[in-house]
Design a protein around this motif. Structure first.
Motif, short mmCIF file in Angstrom:
data_model
loop_
_atom_site.label_atom_id
_atom_site.label_comp_id
_atom_site.label_asym_id
_atom_site.label_seq_id
_atom_site.Cartn_x
_atom_site.Cartn_y
_atom_site.Cartn_z
N PRO A 162 14.42 46.21 10.58
CA PRO A 162 14.94 47.39 11.28
C PRO A 162 14.69 48.66 10.47
O PRO A 162 14.64 48.62 9.25
CB PRO A 162 16.43 47.11 11.39
N VAL A 163 14.53 49.76 11.16
CA VAL A 163 14.30 51.04 10.46
C VAL A 163 15.50 51.97 10.56
O VAL A 163 15.63 52.89 9.77
CB VAL A 163 13.03 51.76 10.97
N ASP A 164 16.40 51.69 11.49
CA ASP A 164 17.61 52.50 11.64
C ASP A 164 18.56 52.14 10.49
O ASP A 164 18.85 50.97 10.24
CB ASP A 164 18.27 52.20 12.99
N SER A 165 19.07 53.14 9.78
CA SER A 165 19.94 52.89 8.63
C SER A 165 21.27 52.25 9.03
O SER A 165 21.96 51.68 8.19
CB SER A 165 20.18 54.18 7.85
N GLU A 166 21.64 52.33 10.29
CA GLU A 166 22.91 51.77 10.77
C GLU A 166 22.71 50.48 11.57
O GLU A 166 23.60 50.06 12.31
CB GLU A 166 23.64 52.81 11.64
N TRP A 167 21.57 49.83 11.41
CA TRP A 167 21.24 48.65 12.21
C TRP A 167 22.29 47.56 12.09
O TRP A 167 22.56 46.86 13.05
CB TRP A 167 19.87 48.11 11.82
N HIS A 168 22.87 47.41 10.94
CA HIS A 168 23.83 46.33 10.72
C HIS A 168 25.18 46.58 11.41
O HIS A 168 26.00 45.67 11.51
CB HIS A 168 24.04 46.12 9.22
N LEU A 169 25.39 47.79 11.90
CA LEU A 169 26.63 48.13 12.60
C LEU A 169 26.50 48.08 14.12
O LEU A 169 27.51 48.10 14.82
CB LEU A 169 27.10 49.53 12.18
N ALA A 170 25.28 48.02 14.62
CA ALA A 170 25.05 48.03 16.07
C ALA A 170 25.59 46.75 16.70
O ALA A 170 25.42 45.66 16.17
CB ALA A 170 23.57 48.17 16.37
N ARG A 171 26.26 46.92 17.83
CA ARG A 171 26.76 45.79 18.61
C ARG A 171 26.38 46.02 20.06
O ARG A 171 26.57 47.11 20.59
CB ARG A 171 28.28 45.65 18.49
N TYR A 172 25.84 45.01 20.70
CA TYR A 172 25.38 45.12 22.07
C TYR A 172 26.15 44.16 22.96
O TYR A 172 26.70 43.17 22.51
CB TYR A 172 23.88 44.80 22.15
N SER A 173 26.12 44.45 24.25
CA SER A 173 26.68 43.54 25.25
C SER A 173 25.67 43.43 26.39
O SER A 173 24.73 44.23 26.48
CB SER A 173 28.02 44.07 25.77
N ALA A 174 25.88 42.47 27.24
CA ALA A 174 24.95 42.25 28.37
C ALA A 174 24.92 43.44 29.31
O ALA A 174 23.95 43.63 30.05
CB ALA A 174 25.33 40.98 29.11
N SER A 175 25.96 44.29 29.30
CA SER A 175 25.99 45.45 30.20
C SER A 175 25.23 46.65 29.63
O SER A 175 25.05 47.64 30.33
CB SER A 175 27.44 45.84 30.50
N ASP A 176 24.78 46.58 28.38
CA ASP A 176 23.99 47.67 27.80
C ASP A 176 22.60 47.69 28.41
O ASP A 176 22.13 46.69 28.95
CB ASP A 176 23.86 47.50 26.28
N ASP A 177 21.92 48.84 28.31
CA ASP A 177 20.54 48.97 28.78
C ASP A 177 19.63 48.33 27.73
O ASP A 177 19.06 49.01 26.88
CB ASP A 177 20.19 50.44 29.00
N LEU A 178 19.53 47.01 27.78
CA LEU A 178 18.79 46.28 26.76
C LEU A 178 17.28 46.54 26.83
O LEU A 178 16.59 46.46 25.81
CB LEU A 178 19.09 44.78 26.86
N GLU A 179 16.78 46.89 28.00
CA GLU A 179 15.35 47.21 28.12
C GLU A 179 15.02 48.44 27.28
O GLU A 179 13.95 48.54 26.69
CB GLU A 179 14.95 47.41 29.58
N ALA A 180 15.93 49.41 27.24
CA ALA A 180 15.70 50.63 26.46
C ALA A 180 15.90 50.36 24.97
O ALA A 180 15.18 50.90 24.13
CB ALA A 180 16.65 51.73 26.91
N ARG A 181 16.86 49.53 24.62
CA ARG A 181 17.17 49.26 23.21
C ARG A 181 16.20 48.27 22.58
O ARG A 181 16.01 48.26 21.37
CB ARG A 181 18.59 48.78 23.08
N PHE A 182 15.61 47.40 23.41
CA PHE A 182 14.67 46.39 22.93
C PHE A 182 13.38 46.49 23.75
O PHE A 182 13.14 45.68 24.65
CB PHE A 182 15.28 44.98 23.06
N PRO A 183 12.55 47.49 23.46
CA PRO A 183 11.34 47.73 24.27
C PRO A 183 10.34 46.57 24.16
O PRO A 183 10.32 45.83 23.17
CB PRO A 183 10.76 49.01 23.68
N ALA A 184 9.52 46.45 25.18
CA ALA A 184 8.54 45.36 25.26
C ALA A 184 7.55 45.37 24.11
O ALA A 184 7.00 44.33 23.76
CB ALA A 184 7.80 45.43 26.60
N THR A 185 7.32 46.52 23.50
CA THR A 185 6.37 46.61 22.40
C THR A 185 7.01 46.29 21.05
O THR A 185 6.32 46.26 20.04
CB THR A 185 5.75 48.02 22.32
N GLY A 186 8.33 46.05 21.02
CA GLY A 186 9.02 45.80 19.76
C GLY A 186 9.26 44.33 19.51
O GLY A 186 8.77 43.46 20.22
#
Length: 88
Positions: A27-51
């Motif tokens: 990860p390149v975001d300095s706060e990556w270890h604090l991020a928490r996701y749920s199924a209701s988040d826009d996962l397509e935007a947060r996890f792009p197809a090129t990543g």
């Protein structure tokens, strides 16, 4: 499988996914270890197809741990000391 689909599958298992940009080893975001996701988040935007995608280990993912079998001896010891989980 697109990273966003993998993120949904990981979340369903109780694991926290981590976004990894394309052509990066982590990860390149300095706060990556604090991020928490749920199924209701826009996962397509947060996890792009090129990543890429990883999983946050430890308490955030139900105390998930990673075990590497880098040598034959490690594999043999794991067969004795670790239990099967169905995850690979």
């Amino acid at each position: 499988m697109p990273p966003s689909t993998a993120a949904r599958l990981y979340l369903a298992r109780g694991w926290q996914p981590v976004a990894i940009p394309a052509r990066k080893k982590g990860p390149v975001d300095s706060e990556w270890h604090l991020a928490r996701y749920s199924a209701s988040d826009d996962l397509e935007a947060r996890f792009p197809a090129t990543g890429n995608i990883g999983i946050l280990l430890g308490a955030a993912s139900g105390n998930l741990a990673d075990v590497d079998y880098d040598a034959r001896e490690a594999y043999e010891m794991a067969r004795v000391f670790l239990f099967r989980t169905g995850a690979r």
